[in-house]
Design an enzyme around this catalytic site. Structure first.
Site, PDB file in Angstrom:
ATOM      1  N   CYS A   2     -14.668   0.445   6.485  1.00 17.81           N
ATOM      2  CA  CYS A   2     -15.990   0.091   7.612  1.00 17.81           C
ATOM      3  C   CYS A   2     -15.171  -1.355   8.000  1.00 17.81           C
ATOM      4  O   CYS A   2     -15.199  -1.923   7.667  1.00 17.81           O
ATOM      5  CB  CYS A   2     -17.234   0.032   7.322  1.00 17.81           C
ATOM      6  SG  CYS A   2     -17.826   1.235   6.603  1.00 17.81           S
ATOM      7  N   LYS A 579      -7.433   1.390   6.377  1.00 21.67           N
ATOM      8  CA  LYS A 579      -6.512   0.941   6.439  1.00 21.67           C
ATOM      9  C   LYS A 579      -6.913  -0.282   5.363  1.00 21.67           C
ATOM     10  O   LYS A 579      -5.596  -0.171   4.672  1.00 21.67           O
ATOM     11  CB  LYS A 579      -6.076   0.005   7.739  1.00 21.67           C
ATOM     12  CG  LYS A 579      -5.119  -0.725   7.383  1.00 21.67           C
ATOM     13  CD  LYS A 579      -3.573  -0.537   7.990  1.00 21.67           C
ATOM     14  CE  LYS A 579      -2.508  -1.283   7.358  1.00 21.67           C
ATOM     15  NZ  LYS A 579      -1.515  -0.245   7.076  1.00 21.67           N
TER      16      LYS A 579
HETATM   17  C1  F6R Z   1      -0.488   3.688   1.728  1.00 19.73           C
HETATM   18  C2  F6R Z   1      -1.615   2.224   1.847  1.00 19.73           C
HETATM   19  C3  F6R Z   1      -2.135   1.914   0.719  1.00 19.73           C
HETATM   20  C4  F6R Z   1      -2.034   0.485   0.265  1.00 19.73           C
HETATM   21  C5  F6R Z   1      -2.840   0.138  -0.515  1.00 19.73           C
HETATM   22  C6  F6R Z   1      -3.116  -1.557  -1.144  1.00 19.73           C
HETATM   23  O1  F6R Z   1       0.384   3.932   2.886  1.00 19.73           O
HETATM   24  O2  F6R Z   1      -1.225   1.526   2.691  1.00 19.73           O
HETATM   25  O3  F6R Z   1      -1.323   2.514  -0.995  1.00 19.73           O
HETATM   26  O4  F6R Z   1      -0.992   0.139  -0.038  1.00 19.73           O
HETATM   27  O5  F6R Z   1      -4.459   0.307  -0.113  1.00 19.73           O
HETATM   28  O6  F6R Z   1      -3.772  -2.210   0.835  1.00 19.73           O
HETATM   29  P1  F6R Z   1      -3.297  -3.523   0.405  1.00 19.73           P
HETATM   30  O7  F6R Z   1      -1.917  -4.540   0.480  1.00 19.73           O
HETATM   31  O8  F6R Z   1      -4.389  -4.347   2.097  1.00 19.73           O
HETATM   32  O9  F6R Z   1      -3.840  -4.206  -0.501  1.00 19.73           O
END
Ligand code: F6R
Length: 584
Positions: A2, A579
């Site tokens: 969100c 994301k």
């Molecule tokens: C896979 C992906 C996720 C992130 C994970 C951690 O392609 O993007 O597995 O790597 O959610 O996210 P961050 O790096 O932002 O802590």
């Protein structure tokens, strides 16, 4: 997870909110909506699916007003339906709310409100909060917001409106929330990037802080309702943050960005990191513990290899597991948190735990003002530029490079010449399209490697499954015959990765085992070694032990991307994902 935004001021409020929603869409795209105050009434507009659906729905609607809040949703409580779509209104229609986070005690509050006669139209935890505010509405609006949210357990970034005045009320715990003054009013957002181009600085809300935002001012409060001075920070976009793209998808752009992102990360670390300070900070460290989630965890596994190679005993953990495993936290261990966003809830919780125990910590993050950067002792930055596609690509390559440089710095090993060579020499390989057909013609896909190639296999498998929905898995070559070989038949594609000379013969054995069971083998290798019969070899440029994990993954990122497109999916927005995972 969100995204929320809001605006109070002059201008076309609908367009301002839509523009910001598009910027926040990476945080979730199950549904979106906005609430706008006009003529002492709050009007709510909602749509299931991507922001473009809401945009289309509002195309021919004139909406006046000068105060509004908006939301893009990644469903946690309740399905992705119109009823569950934010904003939510209180029973008396006076309050509207948008929320990022999870309210853990929402059921007990809901039961209390139901007993008082409140009605609920959705299954969300958020609708409970807005009615709790109504239930506390016997003081000033900001006091009603404070006393209601004090009763909440869990995480929240809340933007709240009241039909009586053009004011946005904010409350924050764990989930990020920012406020910026613009030329025509004030904006609020889950992400600083929505302020690019309209503000040079912004205010960062801290946990259990509140704000009252009008078109002329933003006033900040603590939990006692006392005014406080907020923390301010610069709003800077990097040269890699250009949002307009020539490529059909952000993921392709981000893969193409990798050489530039690696160069930027290397040069940024060179120019900002005080190596003596890092060594002094790490003095007395006997062990390293790396913590992250998903792709960042995989980068941590590559990092563990680099650190072990320079003689530092290193363990690497998935944050959600580490969090509840009761590991002994000690002062002779260095804790490294790796996170592209710096906002991942489980990683943040581990960092907070380590800080509470007063142990040493470093964060490898890609977002300057991220929450994790404020928790750890030292930030070791990657400057990959903004990553929009949900599947992480360039951030991963940069995280691996950052680990390599950090390992070298800790042990005073020269790294500059090797990094310079990588940056000068490396270019993205041309993609071989026949690989897509090989994947599409198979019922099962396995990735097999040994040593640190297993990490590349894991990351390649994660990329493929998340954007193509193909059920695949990665396995260490030596483990094949301990079970997984039972699945290999003539409908099985095994993608084998080998960059490690000392175990090339062992990988050749794996290939024989697969071929004897009529499995298809595509081999990605940097080596000139006779692996025996395979269906296809993709020869990769070698960076001799140092950078192979950084470069070998790139054709596999491409493979996931092109397969996804071929199957007719949008690789930038895989189903069920978002994301930034700001909830547990
Ligand atoms: C896979 C992906 C996720 C992130 C994970 C951690 O392609 O993007 O597995 O790597 O959610 O996210 P961050 O790096 O932002 O802590």
């Amino acid at each position: 997870m969100c995204g929320i935004c809001g605006f109070v001021g002059t201008g076309n409020i609908k367009e301002i909110l839509l523009k910001d929603l598009y910027q926040l869409e990476y945080r979730g795209y199950d549904s979106s909506g906005m609430a706008i105050r006009n003529n002492h009434k709050i009007s709510v507009f909602k749509s299931v699916g991507e922001i473009s659906y809401l945009d289309k729905q509002l195309k021919n609607i004139e909406i006046g007003g000068s105060c509004g809040i908006a939301h893009t949703r990644w469903a946690t409580h309740g399905k992705a339906t119109l009823e569950n779509c934010h904003p939510h209104l209180s029973n008396n229609g006076k309050w509207a709310i948008v929320h990022n986070g999870i309210i853990e005690n929402y059921l007990s509050i809901k039961n209390m409100l139901l007993a008082k006669g409140y009605k609920f139209l959705s299954q969300t935890d958020t609708e409970v909060v807005v009615n709790l505010i109504q239930d506390n509405d016997n003081v000033s609006p900001i006091r009603a917001v404070i006393s209601a949210t004090k009763k909440l357990q869990g995480s929240f970034a809340l933007a709240i409106m009241n039909s009586e005045r053009d004011v946005i009320y904010l409350a924050k715990r764990t989930s990020p929330l920012y406020v910026a003054k613009t030329s025509n009013g004030y904006k609020i957002s889950s992400d600083i990037s929505t302020f690019f181009g309209c503000s040079n600085s912004c205010f960062i809300l801290q946990d259990d802080q509140y704000a009252m935002v009008t078109s002329k001012s933003a006033t900040f409060f603590n939990q006692n309702g006392e005014k406080i001075k907020p923390i301010e920070c610069d709003v800077k976009s990097s040269s890699l943050d250009n949002m307009t793209i020539k490529e059909p998808h952000y993921m392709l752009k981000e893969i193409k960005d990798i050489p530039m992102a690696l160069s930027s990360t290397y040069r940024h670390i060179m120019s900002t990191i005080d190596e003596d300070k890092i060594r002094k900070f790490c003095k007395g460290i006997k062990k390293v513990c790396i913590i992250g989630c998903g792709t960042a965890y995989h980068a941590g596994l590559v990092g563990a290899n680099y650190l072990e190679k320079v003689g530092l005993h290193t363990d690497c953990y998935v944050a959600s597991e580490f969090r509840y495993a009761n590991h002994k936290i000690d002062k002779q261990t260095l804790y490294i948190f790796v996170s592209q966003s710096g906002e991942t809830a489980d990683t943040l919780a581990c960092a907070q735990y380590v800080r509470d125990k007063k142990c040493k910590s470093i964060a490898i993050t890609n977002v300057v003002h991220s929450s994790i950067n404020k928790i750890v002792n030292i930030v070791f930055p990657t400057t990959a530029g903004k990553e929009i596609a949900v599947a992480s690509t360039k951030a991963y390559n940069c995280q691996c490079l950052a680990f390599y440089i950090l390992a070298c710095i800790m042990k005073k090993i020269k790294y500059q010449a090797k990094c310079e060579k990588l940056i000068k020499d490396y270019s993205i390989p041309k993609f071989d399209n026949s690989l897509v057909s090989a994947i599409k013609n198979s019922e099962k896909v396995f990735f097999v490697g040994r040593d640190w190639d297993v990490v590349t296999c894991n990351e390649a498998s994660l990329k493929l499954k998340e954007i193509t929905y193909i059920n695949c898995m990665a396995i260490a070559g030596g483990e094949l015959k301990h079970g997984t070989l039972a699945l290999v038949d003539d409908k099985t594609l095994v993608i084998v990765i080998c960059t490690r000379e000392h175990i090339a013969d062992k990988i050749a054995n794996c290939i024989h085992e697969i071929k004897s069971r009529r499995g298809k083998v595509i081999l990605f290798t940097t080596l000139d070694f006779d692996f025996g019969e395979v269906d296809k070899i993709i020869k990769l440029k070698s960076y001799k032990n140092d950078f192979d994990p950084i470069t070998t993954i790139i054709p596999l990122q491409q493979l996931a991307y092109y397969t996804s497109v071929d199957l007719g999916y949008n690789p930038d927005k895989p189903r069920n994902l978002a994301k930034s995972v700001t909830v547990e």
